[in-house]
Motif scaffolding. Structure first.
Motif, mmCIF file in Angstrom:
data_model
loop_
_atom_site.group_PDB
_atom_site.id
_atom_site.type_symbol
_atom_site.label_atom_id
_atom_site.label_comp_id
_atom_site.label_asym_id
_atom_site.label_seq_id
_atom_site.Cartn_x
_atom_site.Cartn_y
_atom_site.Cartn_z
ATOM 1 N N TRP A 35 0.831 -1.214 0.000
ATOM 2 C CA TRP A 35 0.000 0.000 0.000
ATOM 3 C C TRP A 35 0.860 1.256 0.000
ATOM 4 O O TRP A 35 1.811 1.365 0.773
ATOM 5 C CB TRP A 35 -0.882 0.025 1.246
ATOM 6 C CG TRP A 35 -1.799 -1.135 1.357
ATOM 7 C CD1 TRP A 35 -1.528 -2.331 1.950
ATOM 8 C CD2 TRP A 35 -3.122 -1.239 0.842
ATOM 9 N NE1 TRP A 35 -2.610 -3.173 1.835
ATOM 10 C CE2 TRP A 35 -3.600 -2.530 1.159
ATOM 11 C CE3 TRP A 35 -3.968 -0.365 0.163
ATOM 12 C CZ2 TRP A 35 -4.884 -2.963 0.800
ATOM 13 C CZ3 TRP A 35 -5.228 -0.796 -0.187
ATOM 14 C CH2 TRP A 35 -5.686 -2.076 0.132
ATOM 15 N N PHE A 36 0.488 2.158 -0.880
ATOM 16 C CA PHE A 36 0.946 3.534 -0.817
ATOM 17 C C PHE A 36 -0.211 4.345 -0.256
ATOM 18 O O PHE A 36 -1.373 3.920 -0.274
ATOM 19 C CB PHE A 36 1.274 4.060 -2.223
ATOM 20 C CG PHE A 36 2.706 3.957 -2.604
ATOM 21 C CD1 PHE A 36 3.217 2.762 -3.087
ATOM 22 C CD2 PHE A 36 3.547 5.050 -2.507
ATOM 23 C CE1 PHE A 36 4.549 2.665 -3.456
ATOM 24 C CE2 PHE A 36 4.881 4.960 -2.879
ATOM 25 C CZ PHE A 36 5.381 3.764 -3.356
ATOM 26 N N ARG A 37 0.106 5.540 0.220
ATOM 27 C CA ARG A 37 -0.956 6.456 0.589
ATOM 28 C C ARG A 37 -0.596 7.869 0.152
ATOM 29 O O ARG A 37 0.578 8.220 0.054
ATOM 30 C CB ARG A 37 -1.249 6.409 2.090
ATOM 31 C CG ARG A 37 -0.144 6.907 3.000
ATOM 32 C CD ARG A 37 -0.526 6.685 4.459
ATOM 33 N NE ARG A 37 0.517 7.133 5.377
ATOM 34 C CZ ARG A 37 0.462 6.966 6.697
ATOM 35 N NH1 ARG A 37 -0.600 6.368 7.254
ATOM 36 N NH2 ARG A 37 1.434 7.406 7.459
ATOM 37 N N GLN A 38 -1.648 8.636 -0.101
ATOM 38 C CA GLN A 38 -1.481 10.018 -0.544
ATOM 39 C C GLN A 38 -2.462 10.872 0.231
ATOM 40 O O GLN A 38 -3.689 10.693 0.102
ATOM 41 C CB GLN A 38 -1.748 10.133 -2.048
ATOM 42 C CG GLN A 38 -1.640 11.539 -2.575
ATOM 43 C CD GLN A 38 -0.234 11.992 -2.803
ATOM 44 O OE1 GLN A 38 0.478 11.444 -3.645
ATOM 45 N NE2 GLN A 38 0.193 13.017 -2.073
ATOM 46 N N ALA A 39 -1.938 11.767 1.030
ATOM 47 C CA ALA A 39 -2.776 12.697 1.774
ATOM 48 C C ALA A 39 -2.703 14.067 1.122
ATOM 49 O O ALA A 39 -1.676 14.421 0.518
ATOM 50 C CB ALA A 39 -2.301 12.778 3.224
ATOM 51 N N PRO A 40 -3.752 14.857 1.235
ATOM 52 C CA PRO A 40 -3.749 16.192 0.633
ATOM 53 C C PRO A 40 -2.580 17.034 1.144
ATOM 54 O O PRO A 40 -2.353 17.122 2.351
ATOM 55 C CB PRO A 40 -5.086 16.785 1.085
ATOM 56 C CG PRO A 40 -5.952 15.604 1.358
ATOM 57 C CD PRO A 40 -5.029 14.553 1.887
ATOM 58 N N THR A 90 -4.929 9.804 7.768
ATOM 59 C CA THR A 90 -5.953 10.125 6.783
ATOM 60 C C THR A 90 -5.318 10.295 5.410
ATOM 61 O O THR A 90 -4.397 11.100 5.235
ATOM 62 C CB THR A 90 -6.688 11.411 7.167
ATOM 63 O OG1 THR A 90 -7.412 11.181 8.382
ATOM 64 C CG2 THR A 90 -7.662 11.837 6.074
ATOM 65 N N ALA A 91 -5.797 9.533 4.450
ATOM 66 C CA ALA A 91 -5.221 9.554 3.108
ATOM 67 C C ALA A 91 -6.025 8.640 2.202
ATOM 68 O O ALA A 91 -6.862 7.850 2.674
ATOM 69 C CB ALA A 91 -3.763 9.081 3.139
ATOM 70 N N VAL A 92 -5.753 8.740 0.915
ATOM 71 C CA VAL A 92 -6.218 7.723 -0.024
ATOM 72 C C VAL A 92 -5.151 6.645 -0.075
ATOM 73 O O VAL A 92 -3.974 6.946 -0.296
ATOM 74 C CB VAL A 92 -6.469 8.319 -1.419
ATOM 75 C CG1 VAL A 92 -6.900 7.214 -2.380
ATOM 76 C CG2 VAL A 92 -7.519 9.411 -1.353
ATOM 77 N N TYR A 93 -5.550 5.422 0.145
ATOM 78 C CA TYR A 93 -4.629 4.287 0.164
ATOM 79 C C TYR A 93 -4.766 3.525 -1.154
ATOM 80 O O TYR A 93 -5.867 3.168 -1.578
ATOM 81 C CB TYR A 93 -4.943 3.370 1.343
ATOM 82 C CG TYR A 93 -4.480 3.930 2.661
ATOM 83 C CD1 TYR A 93 -5.102 5.034 3.227
ATOM 84 C CD2 TYR A 93 -3.395 3.376 3.338
ATOM 85 C CE1 TYR A 93 -4.670 5.580 4.427
ATOM 86 C CE2 TYR A 93 -2.954 3.905 4.551
ATOM 87 C CZ TYR A 93 -3.595 5.006 5.086
ATOM 88 O OH TYR A 93 -3.154 5.539 6.278
ATOM 89 N N TYR A 94 -3.612 3.278 -1.769
ATOM 90 C CA TYR A 94 -3.559 2.591 -3.063
ATOM 91 C C TYR A 94 -2.820 1.270 -2.910
ATOM 92 O O TYR A 94 -1.673 1.244 -2.441
ATOM 93 C CB TYR A 94 -2.832 3.447 -4.094
ATOM 94 C CG TYR A 94 -3.504 4.760 -4.412
ATOM 95 C CD1 TYR A 94 -3.184 5.909 -3.700
ATOM 96 C CD2 TYR A 94 -4.447 4.846 -5.430
ATOM 97 C CE1 TYR A 94 -3.799 7.113 -3.985
ATOM 98 C CE2 TYR A 94 -5.057 6.055 -5.727
ATOM 99 C CZ TYR A 94 -4.733 7.175 -5.006
ATOM 100 O OH TYR A 94 -5.340 8.380 -5.295
ATOM 101 N N CYS A 95 -3.452 0.215 -3.326
ATOM 102 C CA CYS A 95 -2.793 -1.079 -3.369
ATOM 103 C C CYS A 95 -1.869 -1.128 -4.585
ATOM 104 O O CYS A 95 -2.211 -0.576 -5.640
ATOM 105 C CB CYS A 95 -3.856 -2.172 -3.457
ATOM 106 S SG CYS A 95 -3.215 -3.848 -3.434
ATOM 107 N N TYR A 96 -0.717 -1.763 -4.438
ATOM 108 C CA TYR A 96 0.212 -1.844 -5.563
ATOM 109 C C TYR A 96 0.910 -3.197 -5.584
ATOM 110 O O TYR A 96 0.957 -3.896 -4.575
ATOM 111 C CB TYR A 96 1.251 -0.720 -5.508
ATOM 112 C CG TYR A 96 2.336 -0.903 -4.454
ATOM 113 C CD1 TYR A 96 2.133 -0.486 -3.145
ATOM 114 C CD2 TYR A 96 3.570 -1.464 -4.789
ATOM 115 C CE1 TYR A 96 3.123 -0.645 -2.184
ATOM 116 C CE2 TYR A 96 4.564 -1.621 -3.826
ATOM 117 C CZ TYR A 96 4.335 -1.206 -2.527
ATOM 118 O OH TYR A 96 5.319 -1.362 -1.585
ATOM 119 N N ALA A 97 1.454 -3.537 -6.738
ATOM 120 C CA ALA A 97 2.254 -4.754 -6.887
ATOM 121 C C ALA A 97 3.587 -4.380 -7.524
ATOM 122 O O ALA A 97 3.612 -3.786 -8.601
ATOM 123 C CB ALA A 97 1.523 -5.779 -7.755
#
Length: 128
Positions: A35-40, A90-97
């Motif tokens: 998982w990556f995450r991106q917060a504003p 708090t963030a959008v969490y992105y699953c990655y491979a």
């Protein structure tokens, strides 16, 4: 090739949440899934990952001791158990491979530009 993430939502500080990421269309065991995450207003961050065999894991310092990644490798699915959540999670969490394996030098954040397989994001909001 697909990563299907689920499990985001709203949780109070100190609470827990579990994310799931189901993979299909590629050889799960040869990748590191995480998982990556991106917060504003913040830099994107590689949070955690696990090899597709479960042999190795990686955690960013910001989540060590609070987050746990695991997998059901027969189902090509990984899970992220998030405990003691803070507002800064708090963030959008992105699953990655990631085709790379995890060794002592692995840093997920630095791998961002090399990752080719991404799932859609799931929003985690930690707020009272």
């Amino acid at each position: 090739v697909q990563l299907q993430a689920s499990g985001g939502g709203l949780v109070q500080p100190g609470g827990s949440l579990r994310l799931s990421c189901a993979a299909s269309g590629f050889t799960f065991s040869t990748y590191a899934i995480g998982w990556f995450r991106q917060a504003p207003g913040k830099e994107r961050e590689g949070v955690t990952c696990i090899t597709g065999t479960g042999a190795s894991t990686y955690y960013a310092d910001s989540v060590k001791g609070r987050f746990t990644i695991s997998g059901d490798f027969a189902k090509n699915t990984i899970y992220l158990e998030m405990n003691s959540l803070k507002s800064e999670d708090t963030a959008v969490y992105y699953c990655y491979a990631d085709i790379s394996q995890i060794d002592s030098d692995y840093d997920a954040t630095l791998r961002y530009s090399d990752v080719k397989i991404w799932g859609k994001g799931t929003l985690v909001t930690v707020s009272s």
